[in-house]
Design a protein around this motif. Structure first.
Motif, PDB file in Angstrom:
ATOM      1  N   VAL A   1       0.839  -1.202   0.000  1.00  0.00           N
ATOM      2  CA  VAL A   1       0.000   0.000   0.000  1.00  0.00           C
ATOM      3  C   VAL A   1       0.871   1.249   0.000  1.00  0.00           C
ATOM      4  N   LEU A   2       1.927   1.268   0.812  1.00  0.00           N
ATOM      5  CA  LEU A   2       2.828   2.422   0.828  1.00  0.00           C
ATOM      6  C   LEU A   2       3.515   2.606  -0.520  1.00  0.00           C
ATOM      7  N   TYR A   3       3.932   1.515  -1.144  1.00  0.00           N
ATOM      8  CA  TYR A   3       4.581   1.595  -2.450  1.00  0.00           C
ATOM      9  C   TYR A   3       3.626   2.154  -3.502  1.00  0.00           C
ATOM     10  N   LEU A   4       2.372   1.670  -3.478  1.00  0.00           N
ATOM     11  CA  LEU A   4       1.380   2.172  -4.434  1.00  0.00           C
ATOM     12  C   LEU A   4       1.079   3.649  -4.180  1.00  0.00           C
ATOM     13  N   LEU A   5       1.011   4.052  -2.928  1.00  0.00           N
ATOM     14  CA  LEU A   5       0.774   5.447  -2.582  1.00  0.00           C
ATOM     15  C   LEU A   5       1.933   6.322  -3.053  1.00  0.00           C
ATOM     16  N   LYS A   6       3.149   5.847  -2.835  1.00  0.00           N
ATOM     17  CA  LYS A   6       4.347   6.557  -3.288  1.00  0.00           C
ATOM     18  C   LYS A   6       4.312   6.719  -4.799  1.00  0.00           C
ATOM     19  N   SER A   7       3.975   5.652  -5.493  1.00  0.00           N
ATOM     20  CA  SER A   7       3.922   5.697  -6.956  1.00  0.00           C
ATOM     21  C   SER A   7       2.808   6.614  -7.442  1.00  0.00           C
TER      22      SER A   7
ATOM     23  N   LEU B   1       1.743   9.248  -5.998  1.00  0.00           N
ATOM     24  CA  LEU B   1       2.173  10.628  -5.773  1.00  0.00           C
ATOM     25  C   LEU B   1       3.341  11.023  -6.673  1.00  0.00           C
ATOM     26  N   GLY B   2       3.874  10.066  -7.439  1.00  0.00           N
ATOM     27  CA  GLY B   2       4.955  10.349  -8.369  1.00  0.00           C
ATOM     28  C   GLY B   2       6.321  10.472  -7.721  1.00  0.00           C
ATOM     29  N   ILE B   3       6.488   9.885  -6.560  1.00  0.00           N
ATOM     30  CA  ILE B   3       7.766   9.963  -5.856  1.00  0.00           C
ATOM     31  C   ILE B   3       8.651   8.822  -6.328  1.00  0.00           C
ATOM     32  N   ASN B   4       9.853   9.141  -6.780  1.00  0.00           N
ATOM     33  CA  ASN B   4      10.830   8.146  -7.211  1.00  0.00           C
ATOM     34  C   ASN B   4      11.970   8.118  -6.206  1.00  0.00           C
ATOM     35  N   LEU B   5      12.150   7.007  -5.534  1.00  0.00           N
ATOM     36  CA  LEU B   5      13.256   6.896  -4.584  1.00  0.00           C
ATOM     37  C   LEU B   5      14.564   6.580  -5.298  1.00  0.00           C
TER      38      LEU B   5
ATOM     39  N   SER C   1      12.066   0.429 -11.055  1.00  0.00           N
ATOM     40  CA  SER C   1      10.672   0.245 -10.682  1.00  0.00           C
ATOM     41  C   SER C   1      10.412  -1.245 -10.478  1.00  0.00           C
ATOM     42  N   LEU C   2       9.590  -1.537  -9.525  1.00  0.00           N
ATOM     43  CA  LEU C   2       9.199  -2.929  -9.301  1.00  0.00           C
ATOM     44  C   LEU C   2       8.143  -3.387 -10.304  1.00  0.00           C
ATOM     45  N   GLY C   3       7.517  -2.441 -10.968  1.00  0.00           N
ATOM     46  CA  GLY C   3       6.473  -2.772 -11.925  1.00  0.00           C
ATOM     47  C   GLY C   3       5.117  -2.958 -11.283  1.00  0.00           C
TER      48      GLY C   3
ATOM     49  N   ASP D   1       2.580  -0.178 -12.480  1.00  0.00           N
ATOM     50  CA  ASP D   1       2.092  -0.437 -13.841  1.00  0.00           C
ATOM     51  C   ASP D   1       1.081  -1.577 -13.847  1.00  0.00           C
ATOM     52  N   TRP D   2       1.352  -2.620 -13.104  1.00  0.00           N
ATOM     53  CA  TRP D   2       0.428  -3.748 -13.005  1.00  0.00           C
ATOM     54  C   TRP D   2      -0.905  -3.297 -12.394  1.00  0.00           C
ATOM     55  N   PHE D   3      -0.803  -2.484 -11.349  1.00  0.00           N
ATOM     56  CA  PHE D   3      -2.000  -1.981 -10.664  1.00  0.00           C
ATOM     57  C   PHE D   3      -2.847  -1.131 -11.600  1.00  0.00           C
ATOM     58  N   LEU D   4      -2.199  -0.260 -12.376  1.00  0.00           N
ATOM     59  CA  LEU D   4      -2.939   0.581 -13.321  1.00  0.00           C
ATOM     60  C   LEU D   4      -3.621  -0.260 -14.389  1.00  0.00           C
ATOM     61  N   LYS D   5      -2.960  -1.287 -14.878  1.00  0.00           N
ATOM     62  CA  LYS D   5      -3.553  -2.164 -15.892  1.00  0.00           C
ATOM     63  C   LYS D   5      -4.793  -2.869 -15.340  1.00  0.00           C
TER      64      LYS D   5
END
Length: 122
Positions: free
Chosen positions: A92-98, A100-104, A109-111, A114-118
């Protein structure tokens, strides 16, 4: 029936034994928080199956072995729960970070996003 002396046991009729059995079954059934006993009848078969699911406070004596197994199962259950909750939280934190457009890390990318958006966009 072990509490009843053998000389008394032999004097019981089938009807009395059935009533005693029914009484004990009803007595035990009332002591469980959750008690379901569905019967599964298979079509065209001469027999049926039953499933008993009971849940509630344990009121019986447990041997040392049973206590050890119960303790081990509790530890495994707690660890499994912690691992599942931690993994879910991290996803959930990773999806929230993604979202918000935050790149660590640049160009990594773990992908998962992208999988979630699809999945959500069809």
């Amino acid at each position: 029936m072990t509490a009843i002396p053998p000389e008394v046991q032999v004097t019981f009729t089938e009807d009395q034994l059935e009533k005693i059995s029914d009484s004990l079954r009803l007595q035990n059934r009332e002591r469980h928080w959750f008690d379901t006993r569905p019967v599964i009848q298979i079509p065209f078969m001469p027999w049926s199956f039953y499933l008993v699911i009971l849940a509630g406070r344990n009121r019986r004596y447990m041997s040392k072995r049973e206590q050890r197994i119960a303790s081990q199962l509790l530890i495994v259950s707690l660890l499994s729960g912690i691992i599942i909750l931690s993994t879910t939280g991290l996803v959930v934190l990773y999806l929230l970070k993604s979202a918000l457009g935050i790149n660590l890390f640049s160009d990594f990318s773990l992908g998962l996003w992208d999988w979630f958006l699809k999945k959500w966009q069809g």
